[in-house]
Scaffold this motif. Structure first.
Motif, mmCIF file in Angstrom:
data_model
loop_
_atom_site.group_PDB
_atom_site.id
_atom_site.type_symbol
_atom_site.label_atom_id
_atom_site.label_comp_id
_atom_site.label_asym_id
_atom_site.label_seq_id
_atom_site.Cartn_x
_atom_site.Cartn_y
_atom_site.Cartn_z
ATOM 1 N N THR A 3 0.864 -1.184 0.000
ATOM 2 C CA THR A 3 0.000 0.000 0.000
ATOM 3 C C THR A 3 0.897 1.229 0.000
ATOM 4 O OG1 THR A 3 -0.126 -0.273 2.359
ATOM 5 C CG2 THR A 3 -2.072 -0.929 1.109
ATOM 6 N N GLU A 4 0.519 2.192 -0.814
ATOM 7 C CA GLU A 4 1.321 3.412 -0.899
ATOM 8 C C GLU A 4 1.125 4.222 0.377
ATOM 9 O OE1 GLU A 4 2.440 5.033 -4.280
ATOM 10 O OE2 GLU A 4 0.985 4.106 -5.627
ATOM 11 N N PRO A 5 2.184 4.919 0.853
ATOM 12 C CA PRO A 5 2.003 5.755 2.040
ATOM 13 C C PRO A 5 0.984 6.861 1.772
ATOM 14 C CG PRO A 5 4.208 6.044 1.096
ATOM 15 C CD PRO A 5 3.543 4.969 0.310
ATOM 16 N N ARG A 6 0.289 7.263 2.820
ATOM 17 C CA ARG A 6 -0.704 8.329 2.647
ATOM 18 C C ARG A 6 -0.008 9.639 2.284
ATOM 19 N NH1 ARG A 6 -5.361 8.986 6.800
ATOM 20 N NH2 ARG A 6 -3.842 8.835 8.470
ATOM 21 N N LEU A 7 -0.634 10.425 1.428
ATOM 22 C CA LEU A 7 -0.076 11.728 1.062
ATOM 23 C C LEU A 7 -0.337 12.697 2.214
ATOM 24 C CD1 LEU A 7 -1.231 11.994 -2.684
ATOM 25 C CD2 LEU A 7 1.017 11.333 -1.798
ATOM 26 N N ARG A 8 0.731 13.362 2.649
ATOM 27 C CA ARG A 8 0.626 14.295 3.785
ATOM 28 C C ARG A 8 0.341 15.694 3.249
ATOM 29 N NH1 ARG A 8 2.992 12.994 8.542
ATOM 30 N NH2 ARG A 8 3.841 15.108 8.764
ATOM 31 N N MET A 9 -0.785 16.253 3.656
ATOM 32 C CA MET A 9 -1.150 17.558 3.110
ATOM 33 C C MET A 9 -1.522 18.551 4.204
ATOM 34 S SD MET A 9 -4.686 18.283 3.319
ATOM 35 C CE MET A 9 -4.890 19.372 1.940
ATOM 36 N N ALA A 10 -1.445 19.844 3.810
ATOM 37 C CA ALA A 10 -1.950 20.913 4.685
ATOM 38 C C ALA A 10 -2.822 21.824 3.847
ATOM 39 C CB ALA A 10 -0.794 21.700 5.284
ATOM 40 N N LEU A 11 -3.779 22.432 4.500
ATOM 41 C CA LEU A 11 -4.670 23.370 3.814
ATOM 42 C C LEU A 11 -4.441 24.784 4.349
ATOM 43 C CD1 LEU A 11 -8.129 23.133 2.502
ATOM 44 C CD2 LEU A 11 -7.821 24.763 4.374
ATOM 45 N N ILE A 12 -4.346 25.734 3.423
ATOM 46 C CA ILE A 12 -4.168 27.143 3.823
ATOM 47 C C ILE A 12 -5.426 27.919 3.440
ATOM 48 C CG2 ILE A 12 -2.737 29.214 3.627
ATOM 49 C CD1 ILE A 12 -0.427 27.443 2.648
ATOM 50 N N GLY A 13 -6.032 28.563 4.444
ATOM 51 C CA GLY A 13 -7.255 29.343 4.211
ATOM 52 C C GLY A 13 -8.479 28.525 4.577
ATOM 53 N N CYS A 14 -8.890 28.588 5.849
ATOM 54 C CA CYS A 14 -10.002 27.736 6.336
ATOM 55 C C CYS A 14 -11.319 28.506 6.321
ATOM 56 C CB CYS A 14 -9.685 27.249 7.750
ATOM 57 S SG CYS A 14 -8.096 26.440 7.884
ATOM 58 N N GLY A 15 -11.631 29.128 5.189
ATOM 59 C CA GLY A 15 -12.819 29.976 5.120
ATOM 60 C C GLY A 15 -14.044 29.244 4.597
ATOM 61 N N PHE A 16 -14.885 29.989 3.900
ATOM 62 C CA PHE A 16 -16.192 29.514 3.427
ATOM 63 C C PHE A 16 -16.082 28.228 2.605
ATOM 64 C CE2 PHE A 16 -19.225 29.729 -0.174
ATOM 65 C CZ PHE A 16 -20.401 29.565 0.531
#
Ligand code: NAD
Ligand code: 89V
Length: 344
Positions: A3-16
């Motif tokens: 199984t491929e490792p999970r892609l590690r992500m971040a989100l910028i801008g937690c608005g609408f």
């Protein structure tokens, strides 16, 4: 089985709209939301707790310095996109950026060049072409059910109050073409191909907003096809059709219509079939937004699939420059009254 490792992500801008991004990422097993960031600490913290991210930040630079990420999803408004892409690129982190890519074509080109130079994947969050009703219409065309298409009308006409959820839309001097027309012009490109010339008329009907709220474009495609792309937020009709994009694609052997109420009608060689293509409504979606919310999930899955396959995403930065060029051509046409050849 590997199984491929999970892609590690971040989100910028937690608005609408980012709430939809986060719900969708949280439902994709191959992705881990590692961190979230918003200048507004309360929004960042609310997103962290709701979506189970390990950390919340108010400064994107601090987040990028501290976290080991595969990619960032930038869901801020367009004025901040270039600086945030530069930041991500300086850390060698791949990028998804919400539409519109930037306020000017120069900034859009710079964003694409920065990622190309750094060898990074760049996808624009241009989700309308990933709506399942539009995918169903595109599939019927690709299957050859009407033969070669020579005419498209892509229509989005509504009187829905988008300004209460997105107040910045009421104050921009340029409104419907850059916010919504960009989606419908992108759908037009996805169906009919690249554009040779474009003519556009705009109208400003609602006196309470700063920009144009109706835009009607007539397009000649490089393959000889012709499209009408019409967008309005000044249409008073019941039932209110927001946010449906309606399509009529005419080809050699028939017509594909995406009609109100998410009905796909295909007239092919004298036979008519009609089916419902209304998207499903996962628990985190709310009508009438469900078609847009589901398209976010489709787009994010496409990002992961194209990543795993080592392919360029359909709405790559380079691809989206062409759509952005149509928006700029439409404004130039409306301002000058002339037919414009969009920048390649
Ligand atoms: P919003 O103002 O509600 O949210 C933006 C958030 O980003 C805010 O919370 C703000 O504090 C934060 N922010 C701004 N600059 C920041 C920075 N440098 N670092 C960290 N946080 C920062 O806006 P929205 O309505 O969610 O729109 C965001 C984008 O999404 C826009 O580009 C808009 O066009 C797009 N959008 C797309 C769709 C679609 O269907 N594709 C729908 C709605 C909105
Ligand atoms: O999709 C969008 O960019 C939104 C809306 C559908 C409201 O125009 O701003």
């Amino acid at each position: 089985m590997t199984t491929e490792p999970r892609l590690r992500m971040a989100l910028i801008g937690c608005g609408f709209f980012a709430q939809n991004h986060l719900h969708a990422w949280a439902s994709i097993p191959g992705v881990e939301i590692v961190a979230v960031c918003d200048r507004d600490a309360a929004k960042a913290e609310a997103a962290r707790t709701t979506f189970g991210a390990a950390r919340a930040y108010t400064d994107a630079a601090a987040m990028m310095a501290a976290e080991k990420l595969d990619f960032v999803d930038i869901a801020t408004t367009m004025q901040t996109h270039r600086a945030l892409v530069e930041l991500a690129a300086s850390h060698g982190v791949h990028v998804i950026v919400q539409k519109p890519l930037a306020p000017s074509i120069e900034d859009c080109r710079a964003i694409v060049e920065i990622c190309e130079r750094a060898g990074l994947r760049l996808m624009v969050h241009e989700n309308f072409r990933f709506q399942s009703p539009i995918l169903a219409a595109r599939k019927a065309l690709a299957e050859g059910r009407i033969g070669r298409a020579h005419f498209l009308q892509a229509s989005f006409r509504s009187g829905y109050d988008v300004f209460s959820g997105q107040p910045y839309l009421a104050t921009e001097k340029r409104f419907i073409l850059i916010d919504l027309g960009i989606h419908i012009l992108d759908v037009c490109r996805a169906i009919m191909g690249e554009v040779e010339t474009l003519y556009c008329q705009t109208q400003h009907i609602n006196p309470k907003i700063a920009g144009e709220d109706v835009a009607t474009s007539l397009i000649r495609h490089q393959n000889g096809g012709v499209s009408i792309v019409d967008c309005s937020y000044a249409s008073r009709r019941l039932p209110e059709p927001f946010p449906q994009t309606l399509l009529r694609i005419e080809g050699e052997h028939g017509t594909i219509e995406l009609l109100e109420g998410y009905r796909l009608r295909v007239t092919s060689e004298g036979t008519v079939t009609e089916q419902s293509v209304e998207p499903e409504t996962p628990a985190w979606t709310q009508k009438p937004w469900h078609v847009l919310q589901e398209s976010v999930l489709n787009l994010e899955r496409h990002w992961v699939e194209s990543w795993r396959a080592g392919k360029s995403p359909e709405t790559s930065g380079a691809d989206n420059l062409r759509t952005y060029g149509l928006v700029m051509a439409a404004y130039a046409s409306a301002e000058s009254g002339s037919i414009i050849q969009p920048a390649a």
